[in-house]
Write an enzyme that holds these catalytic residues in place. Structure first.
Site, PDB file in Angstrom:
ATOM      1  N   HIS A  91       0.795  -1.230   0.000  1.00  0.00           N
ATOM      2  CA  HIS A  91       0.000   0.000   0.000  1.00  0.00           C
ATOM      3  C   HIS A  91       0.825   1.277   0.000  1.00  0.00           C
ATOM      4  O   HIS A  91       0.285   2.360  -0.176  1.00  0.00           O
ATOM      5  CB  HIS A  91      -0.982   0.008   1.186  1.00  0.00           C
ATOM      6  CG  HIS A  91      -2.340   0.532   0.800  1.00  0.00           C
ATOM      7  ND1 HIS A  91      -3.462   0.293   1.542  1.00  0.00           N
ATOM      8  CD2 HIS A  91      -2.727   1.304  -0.237  1.00  0.00           C
ATOM      9  CE1 HIS A  91      -4.513   0.894   0.971  1.00  0.00           C
ATOM     10  NE2 HIS A  91      -4.080   1.511  -0.121  1.00  0.00           N
ATOM     11  N   ASP A 114      -9.958  -0.440   4.004  1.00  0.00           N
ATOM     12  CA  ASP A 114      -8.752  -1.009   4.617  1.00  0.00           C
ATOM     13  C   ASP A 114      -9.060  -1.356   6.073  1.00  0.00           C
ATOM     14  O   ASP A 114      -9.887  -0.696   6.710  1.00  0.00           O
ATOM     15  CB  ASP A 114      -7.633   0.055   4.552  1.00  0.00           C
ATOM     16  CG  ASP A 114      -6.216  -0.492   4.678  1.00  0.00           C
ATOM     17  OD1 ASP A 114      -5.318   0.078   4.048  1.00  0.00           O
ATOM     18  OD2 ASP A 114      -6.022  -1.490   5.406  1.00  0.00           O
ATOM     19  N   HIS A 116      -6.770  -0.906   8.111  1.00  0.00           N
ATOM     20  CA  HIS A 116      -5.826   0.038   8.690  1.00  0.00           C
ATOM     21  C   HIS A 116      -5.988   1.433   8.088  1.00  0.00           C
ATOM     22  O   HIS A 116      -6.422   1.566   6.947  1.00  0.00           O
ATOM     23  CB  HIS A 116      -4.390  -0.453   8.441  1.00  0.00           C
ATOM     24  CG  HIS A 116      -4.164  -1.883   8.801  1.00  0.00           C
ATOM     25  ND1 HIS A 116      -4.266  -2.917   7.876  1.00  0.00           N
ATOM     26  CD2 HIS A 116      -3.856  -2.473   9.980  1.00  0.00           C
ATOM     27  CE1 HIS A 116      -4.012  -4.070   8.476  1.00  0.00           C
ATOM     28  NE2 HIS A 116      -3.760  -3.834   9.749  1.00  0.00           N
ATOM     29  N   ASP A 118      -3.357   3.587   7.648  1.00  0.00           N
ATOM     30  CA  ASP A 118      -2.171   3.884   6.816  1.00  0.00           C
ATOM     31  C   ASP A 118      -1.830   5.367   6.850  1.00  0.00           C
ATOM     32  O   ASP A 118      -1.417   5.934   5.835  1.00  0.00           O
ATOM     33  CB  ASP A 118      -2.397   3.420   5.376  1.00  0.00           C
ATOM     34  CG  ASP A 118      -2.575   1.909   5.279  1.00  0.00           C
ATOM     35  OD1 ASP A 118      -2.802   1.427   4.139  1.00  0.00           O
ATOM     36  OD2 ASP A 118      -2.506   1.231   6.312  1.00  0.00           O
ATOM     37  N   HIS A 131       4.204   1.141   4.100  1.00  0.00           N
ATOM     38  CA  HIS A 131       2.825   0.799   3.687  1.00  0.00           C
ATOM     39  C   HIS A 131       1.821   1.223   4.762  1.00  0.00           C
ATOM     40  O   HIS A 131       0.615   1.210   4.510  1.00  0.00           O
ATOM     41  CB  HIS A 131       2.684  -0.677   3.317  1.00  0.00           C
ATOM     42  CG  HIS A 131       2.669  -1.654   4.469  1.00  0.00           C
ATOM     43  ND1 HIS A 131       2.095  -2.886   4.356  1.00  0.00           N
ATOM     44  CD2 HIS A 131       3.174  -1.570   5.728  1.00  0.00           C
ATOM     45  CE1 HIS A 131       2.228  -3.536   5.500  1.00  0.00           C
ATOM     46  NE2 HIS A 131       2.877  -2.763   6.345  1.00  0.00           N
ATOM     47  N   ASP A 222      -7.450  -1.962  -0.060  1.00  0.00           N
ATOM     48  CA  ASP A 222      -6.491  -2.890   0.551  1.00  0.00           C
ATOM     49  C   ASP A 222      -7.252  -4.181   0.797  1.00  0.00           C
ATOM     50  O   ASP A 222      -8.265  -4.190   1.500  1.00  0.00           O
ATOM     51  CB  ASP A 222      -5.997  -2.298   1.870  1.00  0.00           C
ATOM     52  CG  ASP A 222      -4.911  -3.138   2.527  1.00  0.00           C
ATOM     53  OD1 ASP A 222      -4.051  -2.549   3.213  1.00  0.00           O
ATOM     54  OD2 ASP A 222      -4.922  -4.375   2.370  1.00  0.00           O
ATOM     55  N   ASP A 224      -6.856  -6.458   2.670  1.00  0.00           N
ATOM     56  CA  ASP A 224      -7.029  -6.864   4.076  1.00  0.00           C
ATOM     57  C   ASP A 224      -8.234  -6.187   4.742  1.00  0.00           C
ATOM     58  O   ASP A 224      -8.515  -6.431   5.917  1.00  0.00           O
ATOM     59  CB  ASP A 224      -5.755  -6.679   4.908  1.00  0.00           C
ATOM     60  CG  ASP A 224      -5.391  -5.228   5.198  1.00  0.00           C
ATOM     61  OD1 ASP A 224      -4.183  -4.969   5.422  1.00  0.00           O
ATOM     62  OD2 ASP A 224      -6.283  -4.348   5.227  1.00  0.00           O
ATOM     63  N   GLU A 267      -1.885  -5.305  -1.610  1.00  0.00           N
ATOM     64  CA  GLU A 267      -1.563  -6.149  -0.461  1.00  0.00           C
ATOM     65  C   GLU A 267      -1.947  -7.619  -0.612  1.00  0.00           C
ATOM     66  O   GLU A 267      -2.011  -8.335   0.391  1.00  0.00           O
ATOM     67  CB  GLU A 267      -2.137  -5.554   0.845  1.00  0.00           C
ATOM     68  CG  GLU A 267      -1.557  -4.189   1.218  1.00  0.00           C
ATOM     69  CD  GLU A 267      -0.128  -4.223   1.802  1.00  0.00           C
ATOM     70  OE1 GLU A 267       0.393  -5.340   2.035  1.00  0.00           O
ATOM     71  OE2 GLU A 267       0.466  -3.159   2.006  1.00  0.00           O
TER      72      GLU A 267
HETATM   73  N1  HDQ Z   1      -0.297   0.595  11.583  1.00  0.00           N
HETATM   74  C1  HDQ Z   1       0.570  -0.477  11.135  1.00  0.00           C
HETATM   75  C2  HDQ Z   1       1.886   0.050  10.659  1.00  0.00           C
HETATM   76  O1  HDQ Z   1       2.799  -0.755  10.402  1.00  0.00           O
HETATM   77  O2  HDQ Z   1       2.007   1.307  10.558  1.00  0.00           O
HETATM   78  C3  HDQ Z   1       0.791  -1.452  12.305  1.00  0.00           C
HETATM   79  N2  HDQ Z   1      -0.031  -2.607  11.943  1.00  0.00           N
HETATM   80  C4  HDQ Z   1       0.374  -3.893  12.521  1.00  0.00           C
HETATM   81  C5  HDQ Z   1       0.234  -3.863  14.027  1.00  0.00           C
HETATM   82  C6  HDQ Z   1       0.437  -5.255  14.575  1.00  0.00           C
HETATM   83  C7  HDQ Z   1       0.259  -5.273  16.090  1.00  0.00           C
HETATM   84  C8  HDQ Z   1      -1.070  -4.672  16.482  1.00  0.00           C
HETATM   85  C9  HDQ Z   1      -1.228  -3.285  15.870  1.00  0.00           C
HETATM   86  N3  HDQ Z   1      -1.052  -3.348  14.423  1.00  0.00           N
HETATM   87  C10 HDQ Z   1       0.009  -2.725  10.482  1.00  0.00           C
HETATM   88  C11 HDQ Z   1      -0.191  -1.305  10.087  1.00  0.00           C
HETATM   89  C12 HDQ Z   1       0.200  -1.044   8.645  1.00  0.00           C
HETATM   90  C13 HDQ Z   1      -0.740  -1.779   7.661  1.00  0.00           C
HETATM   91  C14 HDQ Z   1      -0.457  -1.412   6.237  1.00  0.00           C
HETATM   92  B1  HDQ Z   1      -1.593  -1.872   5.206  1.00  0.00           B
HETATM   93  O3  HDQ Z   1      -1.279  -1.393   3.894  1.00  0.00           O
HETATM   94  O4  HDQ Z   1      -1.727  -3.316   5.216  1.00  0.00           O
HETATM   95  O5  HDQ Z   1      -2.862  -1.283   5.583  1.00  0.00           O
HETATM   96 MN    MN Z   2      -3.384  -0.500   3.534  1.00  0.00          MN
HETATM   97 MN    MN Z   3      -4.362  -2.877   5.617  1.00  0.00          MN
END
Ligand code: HDQ
Ligand code: MN
Ligand code: MN
Length: 299
Positions: A91, A114, A116, A118, A131, A222, A224, A267
């Site tokens: 993403h 999504d 998330h 992002d 991402h 996304d 997910d 994704e």
């Molecule tokens: N906010 C996140 C980041 O890494 O910044 C943290 N998160 C994972 C984390 C695991 C433990 C519990 C809280 N969440 C994934 C998210 C990015 C997703 C990217 B997408 O493109 O898949 O939406």
């Molecule tokens: Mn995403």
């Molecule tokens: Mn996501």
């Protein structure tokens, strides 16, 4: 009624290899032929060629360079008069996709589907994975939260917070929640999807996005957002997602606005589960895209 398809086989916004294989898998599932059968002229712009990924602190250069290429490619597709389909890849590619789309069409609305948000900034991100940050690079309101970084000087913010709607959120970091609240971004988390139902969510989304002036819509989907029982082949799965039917309904509803100008499908990672899970994920991604271009379950 024409579509331009760009493959963006890029995984550098996150640590799991495999997501770069998704563009060819979605094509192999029949995307181009099915869109033609739905009455669209389809031009396949092929897969962008990206440099080998740099590691560690240099990774940000890879992400910046890939997105600069993608932005130029999306601008070309829009200048050629097509609705743009960007097949990711992770993403972080939304940085280039939305940037290039806005460079071509000016003001646009963004519907971000999504699990998330992002919207982490480089300084708020807990993982450092880009991402999880694309929205922060795109919003005018966060421009002073983005430090200068190598290969990112070309990125200018191009979206206003009031022109963004989220659907499907269920895993939002504290810093992201703070930013969403402070910026007053319209959010339909899975709680609202449960409370209102997807039909009312889409009604309110479309009213919200077009209550002032009807702008072209950039749909960033996304995979997910959909429940992992349906789309397990993805890097950051989160339980309690959209049903297959809700996911398709969102796409059907956006298609009927006639405002869809670009869609990202990102994704999908075929290396993270078995064959059955990959097949279910890829076929769901295909169905979501076909629904974006008018395929209706009623025939
Ligand atoms: N906010 C996140 C980041 O890494 O910044 C943290 N998160 C994972 C984390 C695991 C433990 C519990 C809280 N969440 C994934 C998210 C990015 C997703 C990217 B997408 O493109 O898949 O939406
Ligand atoms: Mn995403
Ligand atoms: Mn996501």
């Amino acid at each position: 009624r024409s579509v331009g398809v760009i493959g963006a086989p890029f995984s550098g916004g996150q640590p799991r290899a495999g997501v770069e294989r998704a563009p060819d898998l979605i094509r192999a599932a029949g995307l181009l032929t099915r869109l033609q059968e739905q009455g669209y002229a389809v031009k396949d712009y092929g897969n962008l060629q990206f440099e080998a990924l740099l590691d560690g602190l240099q990774r940000v250069r890879s992400v910046g360079g890939a997105n600069r290429k993608l932005s130029e490619a999306v601008q070309e597709v829009k200048r050629d008069g097509h609705t743009c389909v960007m097949l990711g890849g992770d993403h972080s590619l939304a940085i280039g996709s939305v940037h290039g789309h806005a460079a071509a069409v000016g003001d646009l609305s963004v519907l971000w589907v999504d699990a998330h948000a992002d919207i982490n900034t480089p300084l708020s991100s807990g993982t450092g994975n880009i991402h999880g940050q694309p929205m922060a690079y795109l919003l005018h309101e966060l421009r002073d939260q983005i430090p200068a970084q190598p290969s990112f000087s070309w990125v200018q913010p191009c979206v206003s917070a009031r022109d963004v709607v989220y659907i499907g959120l269920r895993d939002v970091d504290p810093a992201e929640h703070y930013l969403l609240k402070r910026l007053g971004v319209k959010v339909f988390s899975m709680t609202e999807v449960d409370q209102l139902g997807v039909a009312r969510v889409m009604e309110e989304t479309c009213d919200y996005l077009s209550d002032k002036v009807k702008k072209p819509i950039h749909l960033s989907y996304d995979v997910d957002a959909i429940d992992p029982s349906v789309t397990p082949a993805t890097g950051t799965p989160v339980a309690g997602g959209l049903t297959y039917r809700e996911g398709v309904y969102i796409a059907e509803h956006i298609a009927q606005t006639g405002l869809l100008s670009a869609v990202d499908l990102v994704e999908v990672n075929p290396l993270l589960c078995g064959e059955a899970g990959v097949s279910s994920t890829v076929s769901t991604a295909l169905t979501l895209l076909l629904a974006c271009f008018g395929r209706l379950r009623q025939g």
